[in-house]
Design an enzyme around this catalytic site. Structure first.
Site, PDB file in Angstrom:
ATOM      1  N   HIS A  64       6.934 -26.702   2.576  1.00  0.00           N
ATOM      2  CA  HIS A  64       6.121 -27.757   1.978  1.00  0.00           C
ATOM      3  C   HIS A  64       5.043 -27.182   1.070  1.00  0.00           C
ATOM      4  O   HIS A  64       4.081 -27.884   0.733  1.00  0.00           O
ATOM      5  CB  HIS A  64       5.499 -28.611   3.085  1.00  0.00           C
ATOM      6  CG  HIS A  64       6.522 -29.251   3.966  1.00  0.00           C
ATOM      7  ND1 HIS A  64       7.086 -30.483   3.686  1.00  0.00           N
ATOM      8  CD2 HIS A  64       7.126 -28.811   5.101  1.00  0.00           C
ATOM      9  CE1 HIS A  64       7.971 -30.777   4.626  1.00  0.00           C
ATOM     10  NE2 HIS A  64       8.015 -29.779   5.489  1.00  0.00           N
ATOM     11  N   GLU A 123       0.834  -1.200   0.000  1.00  0.00           N
ATOM     12  CA  GLU A 123       0.000   0.000   0.000  1.00  0.00           C
ATOM     13  C   GLU A 123       0.871   1.252   0.000  1.00  0.00           C
ATOM     14  O   GLU A 123       0.486   2.284  -0.551  1.00  0.00           O
ATOM     15  CB  GLU A 123      -0.936  -0.008   1.205  1.00  0.00           C
ATOM     16  CG  GLU A 123      -2.092   0.991   1.092  1.00  0.00           C
ATOM     17  CD  GLU A 123      -3.152   0.780   2.152  1.00  0.00           C
ATOM     18  OE1 GLU A 123      -4.183   0.149   1.847  1.00  0.00           O
ATOM     19  OE2 GLU A 123      -2.945   1.241   3.294  1.00  0.00           O
ATOM     20  N   LYS A 170     -13.834   1.262  -3.920  1.00  0.00           N
ATOM     21  CA  LYS A 170     -14.852   1.592  -2.914  1.00  0.00           C
ATOM     22  C   LYS A 170     -15.932   2.492  -3.520  1.00  0.00           C
ATOM     23  O   LYS A 170     -17.124   2.331  -3.232  1.00  0.00           O
ATOM     24  CB  LYS A 170     -14.204   2.274  -1.707  1.00  0.00           C
ATOM     25  CG  LYS A 170     -13.307   1.366  -0.894  1.00  0.00           C
ATOM     26  CD  LYS A 170     -12.982   1.943   0.467  1.00  0.00           C
ATOM     27  CE  LYS A 170     -12.193   3.213   0.396  1.00  0.00           C
ATOM     28  NZ  LYS A 170     -11.777   3.695   1.743  1.00  0.00           N
TER      29      LYS A 170
END
Length: 539
Positions: free
Chosen positions: A384, A353, A505
């Site tokens: 893994h 950000e 948004k």
């Protein structure tokens, strides 16, 4: 433009001159131990070995020259003076003041900020003490046993990470939970296990308008009322962390139970502020102060250490080195410490950000790659899952290994295995395995040999803490903040705004209205129209 700086041009040539050199040759040289000594730093309780990076002493000198030409330390000093280095929002950047003491003279727009910082810090301490002692009760007079922090982004990731990391230091009086996602499942599954009579909610939103946070806050309000808490008694179950007093009062929270912060605090840098109220409730004021102490020690180091001994500066320049000169599109953070399992989530917001930008501070396009993709999980789990790509993939992925010399929980034999795996991964990335070594290991099937060869020469840095305590965690987080700043300063971008968060948004609001039955108020692309139509049929 950073690429126009003489040091950038010099580093471009230098990178080509050492690109074919394998780090194993440097470590096979007689001065290998001196290399390790020269490329190991200690600061604020952290020990960092960055010798397994594709650098020479000359590389380091040139990187520090680039930092000088880019004005990194000049911008650092401007930040510490409270100048408005967040130029797009015309704000100071003073999260360091949140760690300050009374004797520190941090200022924003010429005005001292420490009196207010200390007032809010004392308010947080006093509130936590009241909750822990049972002086603060729910509507029925029962003491608070559970706290739910409702927030998202910087109001969630930092406090959530710290509370998980320091869970072994948690006070016994309360349990702290976190709700961030607007998916109702997040809140519902949290509340399923709680008693409304003994639950306290922290609504954490700077503007008190954040969609996800306010949706969850209103739903939790209904939960209290549905379980018999009178509207007039909700004040016993809600506090707010915000700058919007009017909205807090309108929601029904007593303004005396509002904890404020300031526009010079960016969300992803805010866990040290009232946003960290959940941390104080989880681990107690004394441990919170210890975390501030650790961060303050790192701040002092960053502000005063010489460039060659400046840990955040060097770590930031290494990130610039790999992104700008080795085309490393991502960087991996792997804490070999289970309680730090949420650190990478925090680092993703902090770095991506901050530095996920493509224009410079003056608005001109930048002509080099910036913020890398940050990813990773706790070790040994990552071994893994994705370590195959780091070891034998076609791209370079610099890795930060983070671990503690002392275990958090000491089960016999476990910690030695954990450390062995951490150190072995760094060694394997460094040395690799040649075809001759594969054959010497007993492999006779020549068709298999290429598949078992490891190129090596993959960079990594190892960050050691003596133990995972509040002070060392504070130093680790502050170091990450400062190295993020260093990268942005070199790239000449504003690391303290986040305009990229806003567009989605804004577009969500008319789509939400359409999903709830309103006619379309804006035009959408054909794909989005089809998705809305399908969703409306299911709702």
């Amino acid at each position: 433009m950073p690429t126009a700086l003489p040091a950038w041009q010099s580093l471009t040539q230098h990178a080509e001159s050492i690109r074919a050199t394998h780090m194993r040759d440097w470590f096979a040289a007689p001065d290998a131990e001196e290399r390790v000594r020269a490329f190991t730093l200690e600061a604020a309780g952290l020990t960092v070995d960055y010798s397994k990076n594709r650098i020479t002493p000359d590389t380091l000198s040139q990187l520090l020259q680039l930092a000088e030409e880019a004005g990194v330390l000049t911008l650092r000093d401007a930040m510490l003076r409270g100048e408005r280095i967040n130029n797009t929002e015309h704000r100071a950047v003073l999260h360091v003041a949140l760690r300050g003491r009374a004797e520190h003279d941090y200022r924003a727009d010429g005005e001292p900020v420490m009196p207010e910082v200390l007032r809010v810090r004392a308010q947080m301490r006093d509130f936590a003490n009241r909750v822990h002692s049972g002086a603060w009760t729910g509507h029925s007079g029962r003491r608070i046993t559970d706290v739910v922090n409702i927030g998202i982004g910087g109001s969630d990731l930092g406090p959530r990470m710290v509370c998980r990391a320091l869970d072994h230091l948690a006070v016994p009086q309360v349990r702290v939970h976190f709700v961030s996602n607007v998916d109702g499942t997040d809140l519902a599954e949290t509340l399923d296990h709680l008693n409304p009579d003994t639950t306290l909610a922290i609504v954490c939103s700077k503007t008190f308008t954040t969609l996800e946070t306010m949706a969850n806050a209103h739903s939790m309000r209904r939960w209290f009322v549905d379980h018999g808490v009178a509207e007039s008694q909700l004040k016993h179950h809600f506090v707010a962390v915000s700058t919007n007093r009017e909205a807090v009062v309108q929601f029904g929270i007593d303004p005396d139970n509002m904890f404020t912060f300031w526009d010079w605090v960016g969300g992803r840098f805010s866990l040290w502020s009232a946003v960290g109220l959940s941390i104080v409730l989880a681990i107690g004021p004394q441990q919170f102060e210890a975390m501030l102490d650790g961060a303050r020690a790192m701040d002092r180091h960053f502000a005063t250490a010489a460039p060659r001994e400046n840990l955040p500066l060097i770590l930031g320049m290494l990130s610039v080195w790999y992104r700008g000169f080795f085309d490393a599109a991502s960087a991996c953070t792997v804490p070999y410490c289970a309680p730090l399992e949420l650190l990478t989530d925090f680092m993703q917001q902090l770095e991506m950000e901050s530095n996920g930008k493509s224009v410079q501070r003056n608005g001109a396009a930048i002509d080099t790659d910036t913020g890398p993709i940050v990813w990773g999980t706790a070790g040994t789990n990552g071994q893994h899952a994705y370590f195959q790509l780091i070891h034998q993939g076609s791209q370079i992925v610099p890795v930060d290994f983070i671990t503690t010399l002392e275990p958090v929980r000491n089960l016999p034999g476990h910690h030695a295995k954990l450390l062995a795996n951490c150190f072995a991964q760094g060694e394997a990335l460094l040395l690799g395995r040649t075809a001759e070594e594969v054959r010497a290991g007993g492999v006779t099937d020549e068709a298999l040999v290429p598949h078992m060869v490891f190129e090596g020469n993959r960079p990594s840095t190892t960050i050691l803490m003596e133990r995972l305590d509040a002070a060392s965690l504070g130093a680790l987080i502050a170091c990450a903040e400062h190295r993020t700043f260093v990268q942005g300063a070199v790239w000449n971008i504003n690391s303290f705004d986040q305009w990229g968060v806003e567009l989605g948004k804004k577009l969500a609001k008319p789509i939400q209205a359409e999903l709830e039955g309103a006619p379309a108020s804006v035009a959408h692309d054909a794909s989005t129209v089809a998705l809305i139509r399908r969703a409306k049929a299911a709702l």
